[in-house]
Design a protein around this motif. Structure first.
Motif, mmCIF file in Angstrom:
data_model
loop_
_atom_site.group_PDB
_atom_site.id
_atom_site.type_symbol
_atom_site.label_atom_id
_atom_site.label_comp_id
_atom_site.label_asym_id
_atom_site.label_seq_id
_atom_site.Cartn_x
_atom_site.Cartn_y
_atom_site.Cartn_z
ATOM 1 N N ILE A 1 0.826 -1.210 0.000
ATOM 2 C CA ILE A 1 0.000 0.000 0.000
ATOM 3 C C ILE A 1 0.859 1.258 0.000
ATOM 4 C CG2 ILE A 1 -1.964 -1.149 1.086
ATOM 5 C CD1 ILE A 1 -1.131 0.240 3.741
ATOM 6 N N TRP A 2 2.188 1.103 0.100
ATOM 7 C CA TRP A 2 3.100 2.247 0.178
ATOM 8 C C TRP A 2 3.789 2.543 -1.143
ATOM 9 C CZ3 TRP A 2 3.125 -1.844 3.631
ATOM 10 C CH2 TRP A 2 2.493 -1.578 4.855
ATOM 11 N N GLY A 3 3.488 1.807 -2.165
ATOM 12 C CA GLY A 3 4.141 2.018 -3.452
ATOM 13 C C GLY A 3 3.209 1.635 -4.579
ATOM 14 N N THR A 4 3.718 1.732 -5.794
ATOM 15 C CA THR A 4 2.932 1.346 -6.961
ATOM 16 C C THR A 4 3.574 0.136 -7.609
ATOM 17 O OG1 THR A 4 4.172 2.901 -8.330
ATOM 18 C CG2 THR A 4 2.084 3.681 -7.407
ATOM 19 N N GLY A 5 2.752 -0.772 -8.032
ATOM 20 C CA GLY A 5 3.239 -1.956 -8.714
ATOM 21 C C GLY A 5 3.815 -3.004 -7.775
ATOM 22 N N VAL A 6 4.267 -4.065 -8.383
ATOM 23 C CA VAL A 6 4.843 -5.190 -7.653
ATOM 24 C C VAL A 6 6.338 -4.952 -7.487
ATOM 25 C CG1 VAL A 6 5.315 -7.671 -7.770
ATOM 26 C CG2 VAL A 6 3.086 -6.787 -8.488
ATOM 27 N N GLN A 7 6.840 -5.243 -6.297
ATOM 28 C CA GLN A 7 8.259 -5.129 -6.005
ATOM 29 C C GLN A 7 8.770 -6.478 -5.522
ATOM 30 O OE1 GLN A 7 7.627 -1.811 -3.197
ATOM 31 N NE2 GLN A 7 9.199 -0.738 -4.382
ATOM 32 N N ARG A 8 10.063 -6.718 -5.730
ATOM 33 C CA ARG A 8 10.703 -7.951 -5.262
ATOM 34 C C ARG A 8 11.463 -7.628 -3.979
ATOM 35 N NH1 ARG A 8 15.686 -10.502 -5.910
ATOM 36 N NH2 ARG A 8 15.547 -12.755 -5.786
ATOM 37 N N PHE A 9 11.056 -8.262 -2.876
ATOM 38 C CA PHE A 9 11.687 -8.080 -1.573
ATOM 39 C C PHE A 9 12.610 -9.255 -1.303
ATOM 40 C CE2 PHE A 9 7.882 -5.542 -1.369
ATOM 41 C CZ PHE A 9 8.311 -4.392 -0.729
ATOM 42 N N GLU A 10 13.785 -8.959 -0.759
ATOM 43 C CA GLU A 10 14.773 -9.982 -0.433
ATOM 44 C C GLU A 10 15.232 -9.766 1.004
ATOM 45 O OE1 GLU A 10 19.246 -10.344 -1.812
ATOM 46 O OE2 GLU A 10 17.849 -10.859 -3.430
ATOM 47 N N GLY A 11 15.354 -10.846 1.748
ATOM 48 C CA GLY A 11 15.797 -10.735 3.131
ATOM 49 C C GLY A 11 15.847 -12.089 3.797
ATOM 50 N N VAL A 12 15.680 -12.067 5.106
ATOM 51 C CA VAL A 12 15.674 -13.286 5.902
ATOM 52 C C VAL A 12 14.269 -13.464 6.473
ATOM 53 C CG1 VAL A 12 16.517 -12.114 7.991
ATOM 54 C CG2 VAL A 12 16.809 -14.579 7.765
ATOM 55 N N SER A 13 13.809 -14.678 6.481
ATOM 56 C CA SER A 13 12.511 -14.985 7.068
ATOM 57 C C SER A 13 12.523 -14.625 8.553
ATOM 58 C CB SER A 13 12.234 -16.473 6.890
ATOM 59 O OG SER A 13 11.283 -16.941 7.799
ATOM 60 N N LEU A 14 11.474 -13.967 9.027
ATOM 61 C CA LEU A 14 11.376 -13.660 10.449
ATOM 62 C C LEU A 14 11.418 -14.952 11.248
ATOM 63 C CD1 LEU A 14 11.011 -11.515 12.675
ATOM 64 C CD2 LEU A 14 8.528 -11.740 12.343
ATOM 65 N N HIS A 15 10.809 -16.005 10.732
ATOM 66 C CA HIS A 15 10.816 -17.317 11.377
ATOM 67 C C HIS A 15 12.246 -17.829 11.545
ATOM 68 C CE1 HIS A 15 10.788 -21.778 11.198
ATOM 69 N NE2 HIS A 15 9.773 -21.643 12.021
ATOM 70 N N THR A 16 13.027 -17.770 10.489
ATOM 71 C CA THR A 16 14.414 -18.235 10.524
ATOM 72 C C THR A 16 15.243 -17.418 11.501
ATOM 73 O OG1 THR A 16 14.286 -19.027 8.245
ATOM 74 C CG2 THR A 16 16.496 -18.577 9.123
ATOM 75 N N LEU A 17 15.093 -16.103 11.460
ATOM 76 C CA LEU A 17 15.843 -15.222 12.359
ATOM 77 C C LEU A 17 15.547 -15.544 13.816
ATOM 78 C CD1 LEU A 17 17.622 -12.681 12.902
ATOM 79 C CD2 LEU A 17 15.497 -11.348 12.731
ATOM 80 N N LEU A 18 14.267 -15.650 14.171
ATOM 81 C CA LEU A 18 13.901 -15.900 15.570
ATOM 82 C C LEU A 18 14.292 -17.307 16.012
ATOM 83 C CD1 LEU A 18 10.516 -13.984 15.785
ATOM 84 C CD2 LEU A 18 12.790 -13.250 16.554
ATOM 85 N N ALA A 19 14.219 -18.273 15.113
ATOM 86 C CA ALA A 19 14.669 -19.624 15.456
ATOM 87 C C ALA A 19 16.180 -19.627 15.698
ATOM 88 C CB ALA A 19 14.303 -20.600 14.341
ATOM 89 N N HIS A 20 16.915 -18.887 14.903
ATOM 90 C CA HIS A 20 18.373 -18.830 15.035
ATOM 91 C C HIS A 20 18.806 -18.299 16.403
ATOM 92 C CE1 HIS A 20 22.544 -18.497 13.796
ATOM 93 N NE2 HIS A 20 22.548 -17.295 14.351
ATOM 94 N N VAL A 21 18.085 -17.313 16.916
ATOM 95 C CA VAL A 21 18.459 -16.715 18.201
ATOM 96 C C VAL A 21 17.807 -17.425 19.382
ATOM 97 C CG1 VAL A 21 18.894 -14.461 17.154
ATOM 98 C CG2 VAL A 21 16.654 -14.915 18.205
ATOM 99 N N GLY A 22 17.037 -18.471 19.121
ATOM 100 C CA GLY A 22 16.408 -19.224 20.201
ATOM 101 C C GLY A 22 15.299 -18.455 20.888
ATOM 102 N N ALA A 23 14.537 -17.700 20.126
ATOM 103 C CA ALA A 23 13.458 -16.889 20.695
ATOM 104 C C ALA A 23 12.375 -17.758 21.315
ATOM 105 C CB ALA A 23 12.851 -15.994 19.620
ATOM 106 N N GLU A 24 11.975 -17.377 22.524
ATOM 107 C CA GLU A 24 10.880 -18.051 23.223
ATOM 108 C C GLU A 24 9.988 -16.984 23.820
ATOM 109 O OE1 GLU A 24 12.098 -20.938 26.049
ATOM 110 O OE2 GLU A 24 13.509 -21.884 24.683
ATOM 111 N N GLY A 25 8.803 -16.895 23.323
ATOM 112 C CA GLY A 25 7.861 -15.904 23.814
ATOM 113 C C GLY A 25 6.639 -15.923 22.926
ATOM 114 N N SER A 26 5.697 -15.068 23.228
ATOM 115 C CA SER A 26 4.480 -15.015 22.425
ATOM 116 C C SER A 26 4.361 -13.723 21.641
ATOM 117 C CB SER A 26 3.255 -15.174 23.328
ATOM 118 O OG SER A 26 3.215 -14.136 24.289
#
Length: 157
Positions: free
Chosen positions: A57-82
């Motif tokens: 909703i902040w831009g026009t058209g389709v954009q390609r985003f590249e990064g790290v999955s939030l799931h992967t990042l939090l699993a890597h750091v051993g996140a425990e919480g809700s």
């Protein structure tokens, strides 16, 4: 994994440095150096690159985003919480449930259309969802969780 020493999030408004761009702390496993995890761009890339194309909703058209999955990042750091609190460079913060950190869900994006994001262009990091691929993300709740200029994640509860 390369975890950077503390540093500035950006050298200028147009350029991301190799210094720390994301800190993760709270209910996480301690890193090799402290109770906090500090990531530079190289360290985030080392966690695995994920990408998707979507409109926002902040831009026009389709954009390609590249990064790290939030799931992967939090699993890597051993996140425990809700809940996680995501904080921007200007101290703006949003809360996200850990249920947003699922495979195929939120992405901590560091590039758009193959280019790193400057602070002026919502960078260096932006939490985005695959709005076009999963219509359950195309709503005001998930738009409000799509924080840009992300600099810190705190795992709580």
């Amino acid at each position: 994994m390369s975890v950077a020493a503390p540093g500035a999030a950006a050298d200028s408004a147009d350029q991301v440095s190799d210094a720390t761009i994301l800190m993760v702390h709270g209910k996480v496993d301690p890193s090799a150096e402290s109770n906090d995890w500090r990531f530079d761009l190289e360290a985030l890339r080392a966690l695995g690159v994920r990408s998707f194309e979507t409109s926002t909703i902040w831009g026009t058209g389709v954009q390609r985003f590249e990064g790290v999955s939030l799931h992967t990042l939090l699993a890597h750091v051993g996140a425990e919480g809700s809940t996680i609190t995501a904080r921007a460079l200007n101290d703006y913060a949003v809360e996200l449930p850990m249920s947003d950190a699922v495979e195929g869900g939120a992405l901590v994006a560091y590039a758009v259309d193959g280019k790193p994001m400057s602070v002026r262009d919502k960078g260096p990091l932006w939490i985005v969802f695959p709005y076009d691929h999963n219509r359950t993300y195309a709503n005001e709740i998930h738009y409000s969780r799509s924080i840009w200029q992300l600099s810190e994640i705190e795992v709580i509860e």
